[in-house]
Write an enzyme that holds these catalytic residues in place. Structure first.
Site, PDB file in Angstrom:
ATOM      1  CB  CYS A 102      -0.919   0.011   1.215  1.00 58.91           C
ATOM      2  SG  CYS A 102      -2.017   1.455   1.253  1.00 58.91           S
ATOM      3  N   GLY A 214      -2.781  -7.179 -10.501  1.00 60.78           N
ATOM      4  CA  GLY A 214      -2.573  -5.927 -11.209  1.00 60.78           C
ATOM      5  C   GLY A 214      -3.015  -5.973 -12.654  1.00 60.78           C
ATOM      6  NE  ARG A 236      -9.298   0.079  -6.845  1.00 55.45           N
ATOM      7  CZ  ARG A 236      -8.596  -0.460  -5.845  1.00 55.45           C
ATOM      8  NH1 ARG A 236      -8.024  -1.630  -6.000  1.00 55.45           N
ATOM      9  NH2 ARG A 236      -8.490   0.152  -4.679  1.00 55.45           N
TER      10      ARG A 236
END
Length: 333
Positions: A102, A214, A236
């Site tokens: 992060c 990713g 996502r």
């Protein structure tokens, strides 16, 4: 021999859903479990200090149906991470994961997350302490590097230092992070993807379990990645278009394909339990808004839930009304 033949993953799936702050809470995970019965699910990142001193039911509570589910921790103090790991394992988590990826300013200020890519020895100390505290797997989610780090050998040295503790599983977000000048959102999009580094890691360290994270979205792309690494982690794409997660489970886990409405209704018993416990529908329904993304009636589905879920007494009837709107849509005829 396929990579996964060497390391059967938790739950029997090569799919996992990424830990995402403010998104992958217990209600989201319960819905994702319906969509992908075998995928490994992750909590939002929780700092070790919060686990030790905070409201554990709020931070760690989960539904038994979520298994297999991993707890992601943040921190850089080996003793605190060991204690938080012990607590997490006691709550029944199947894996404890350390966040080394992060890039947010808040995380950097606390000396955890992606900035730890510069401190492999400290990360190894943290992982060793965590492993000594629990019997479940302890894993690492990391980047390729940060800022000026442009050398694959530096990344490999980081992995080797941590792997020397006995840590076997690395989930690699195949971008480096810019700790200054880019927002967390930009850090998910601007640094170039370097899948070749992750492929090389798996090729040169075949005893490690390597999952790729990713930029993954299309089923054919996932299929291509799974020929070269042990697993794929979806973020996502699985959240904003949740039916994609079900399609991945159909393609890679042999799950029977189910219509969107049937999947949503399969989640209703969980919703009913939460409503009975006093949880407002808005806290649950926000995770399903994308179920009919780009489908007939999808806009009406989102609108009905967005406008009605916060109202007192909102419940299953509102979800059914939103479903009815998809069936009544002119495009669906």
């Amino acid at each position: 021999m396929a990579p996964s033949d060497l390391h059967p993953p938790l739950g029997g799936s090569r799919l996992s859903v990424a830990p995402m702050m403010d998104w992958t809470d217990r209600h989201c995970r319960a819905f994702h479990r319906v969509l992908a019965p075998k995928a490994l699910l992750y909590t939002e990142m929780v700092h070790a200090q919060a686990v030790i001193h905070g409201d554990r039911e709020r931070l760690l509570g989960f539904d038994p149906a979520e298994h297999p589910v991993a707890l992601q921790l943040g921190g850089s103090d080996p003793a605190l991470l060991a204690e938080a790991s012990r607590i997490g394992a006691g709550w029944g988590y199947d894996e404890i994961n350390l966040n080394v990826g992060c890039p947010s300013d808040r995380v950097q200020a606390g000396r955890f997350g992606a900035c730890l890519m510069r401190e492999p020895t400290l990360v190894a100390e943290c992982i060793a302490a965590m492993q000594a505290a629990v019997s479940v797997p302890v894993t690492v989610k990391c980047r390729l590097g940060v800022d000026e780090q442009e050398d694959y050998e530096v990344f490999l040295a980081f992995v080797d230092t941590v792997a020397a503790t006995g840590c076997r599983r690395f989930i690699v977000h195949a971008r480096k992070a810019w700790l200054q000048g880019l927002s967390p959102k930009e850090n998910r999009e601007i640094p170039p993807l370097r899948y070749d580094w992750v492929y090389r890691l798996k090729r040169e360290r075949p005893d490690l379990v390597v999952s790729l994270n990713g930029g993954l979205r299309e089923t054919d792309d996932l299929r291509a990645q799974l020929a070269r690494v042990d697993g794929v982690m979806i973020g996502r794409a699985a959240y904003h278009e949740p039916y994609r997660l079900h399609e991945y489970a159909v393609a890679f886990d042999g799950e029977p394909r189910r219509p969107r409405a049937a999947l949503l209704r399969a989640w209703f018993p969980y919703v009913e339990r939460q409503l009975a416990a006093g949880v407002a529908l808005k806290h649950l329904s926000r995770h399903v808004l994308g179920l009919f993304h780009a489908r007939p009636g999808g806009r009406a589905f989102r609108q009905i839930l967005s406008e009605g879920a916060a109202k007192p007494g909102a419940g299953i009837a509102l979800l059914e009304r939103a479903l009815a709107a998809t069936e009544a849509s002119p495009e669906a005829a």
